[in-house]
Motif scaffolding. Structure first.
Motif, PDB file in Angstrom:
ATOM      1  N   GLN A   1       0.663  16.935  82.439  1.00 60.76           N
ATOM      2  CA  GLN A   1       0.392  15.827  81.517  1.00 60.76           C
ATOM      3  C   GLN A   1      -0.267  16.338  80.240  1.00 60.76           C
ATOM      4  O   GLN A   1       0.119  15.960  79.136  1.00 60.76           O
ATOM      5  CB  GLN A   1      -0.494  14.780  82.184  1.00 60.76           C
TER       6      GLN A   1
ATOM      7  N   ALA B   1       1.541  16.254  76.523  1.00 55.91           N
ATOM      8  CA  ALA B   1       0.906  15.552  75.403  1.00 55.91           C
ATOM      9  C   ALA B   1       0.766  16.476  74.196  1.00 55.91           C
ATOM     10  O   ALA B   1       1.032  16.069  73.060  1.00 55.91           O
ATOM     11  CB  ALA B   1      -0.460  15.017  75.823  1.00 55.91           C
TER      12      ALA B   1
ATOM     13  N   VAL C   1       1.175  10.212  76.493  1.00 50.81           N
ATOM     14  CA  VAL C   1       1.619  10.448  77.861  1.00 50.81           C
ATOM     15  C   VAL C   1       0.582   9.797  78.777  1.00 50.81           C
ATOM     16  O   VAL C   1      -0.549  10.258  78.867  1.00 50.81           O
ATOM     17  CB  VAL C   1       1.739  11.953  78.161  1.00 50.81           C
TER      18      VAL C   1
ATOM     19  N   VAL D   1       1.810  11.441  84.700  1.00 52.53           N
ATOM     20  CA  VAL D   1       2.885  12.363  85.078  1.00 52.53           C
ATOM     21  C   VAL D   1       2.865  12.501  86.589  1.00 52.53           C
ATOM     22  O   VAL D   1       1.802  12.608  87.197  1.00 52.53           O
ATOM     23  CB  VAL D   1       2.689  13.744  84.410  1.00 52.53           C
TER      24      VAL D   1
ATOM     25  N   ALA E   1       7.589  11.245  83.716  1.00 48.25           N
ATOM     26  CA  ALA E   1       6.538  11.148  82.708  1.00 48.25           C
ATOM     27  C   ALA E   1       6.561   9.738  82.129  1.00 48.25           C
ATOM     28  O   ALA E   1       7.569   9.317  81.555  1.00 48.25           O
ATOM     29  CB  ALA E   1       6.758  12.177  81.608  1.00 48.25           C
TER      30      ALA E   1
ATOM     31  N   ILE F   1       5.574   7.302  79.384  1.00 45.74           N
ATOM     32  CA  ILE F   1       5.270   7.416  77.964  1.00 45.74           C
ATOM     33  C   ILE F   1       4.980   6.034  77.403  1.00 45.74           C
ATOM     34  O   ILE F   1       5.746   5.104  77.619  1.00 45.74           O
ATOM     35  CB  ILE F   1       6.464   8.046  77.197  1.00 45.74           C
TER      36      ILE F   1
ATOM     37  N   PHE G   1      11.781  10.708  81.312  1.00 43.20           N
ATOM     38  CA  PHE G   1      10.839   9.905  80.536  1.00 43.20           C
ATOM     39  C   PHE G   1      11.021   8.429  80.860  1.00 43.20           C
ATOM     40  O   PHE G   1      12.134   7.922  80.851  1.00 43.20           O
ATOM     41  CB  PHE G   1      11.042  10.136  79.036  1.00 43.20           C
TER      42      PHE G   1
END
Length: 120
Positions: free
Chosen positions: A16, A20, A38, A41, A52, A54, A95
């Protein structure tokens, strides 16, 4: 490795942090919003895949453009992740848009409106 093991928790945090930094500093894609973070994760126990979450501050089109930009830069992100985090396998990143920050801002505004109405 169990899903909730200390090792997996440590790997999640390290990935993570690295993601980022890569998104904030290395990516030059104009589709990616500067207000991207972020949130979380989750790396699979076999280190092959990674989810991840987002969060993008803005409307739906900004979120969609940012996710498209991240998906197109996935190869570069993965390469940089392999350089910064020493893992046996570099996970394939998926994502996912996280709405929690936008939801929190919306709830905070609603609470402020209610409190402002009670003061009068």
């Amino acid at each position: 490795m169990r899903k909730n093991s200390m090792k997996n928790t440590r790997i999640n945090g390290e990935v993570q942090r690295a993601l980022a930094e890569i998104i904030r500093g290395d990516l030059k894609d104009p589709r990616i919003s500067p207000l991207t973070s972020v949130v979380s994760v989750e790396v699979a126990p076999d280190l092959k895949t990674c989810k991840a979450w987002i969060s993008v501050y803005g409307d739906e089109t900004v979120q969609k453009d940012t996710i498209e930009g991240l998906k197109s830069a996935e190869g570069y992100i993965r390469k940089e992740l392999a350089r910064s985090v020493n893992l046996r396998n570099t996970p394939e990143i998926r994502f996912i848009v996280d709405q929690s920050i936008a939801y929190g801002v919306k709830m905070s505004k609603l609470i402020d409106e209610v409190n402002h109405g009670q003061e009068q």
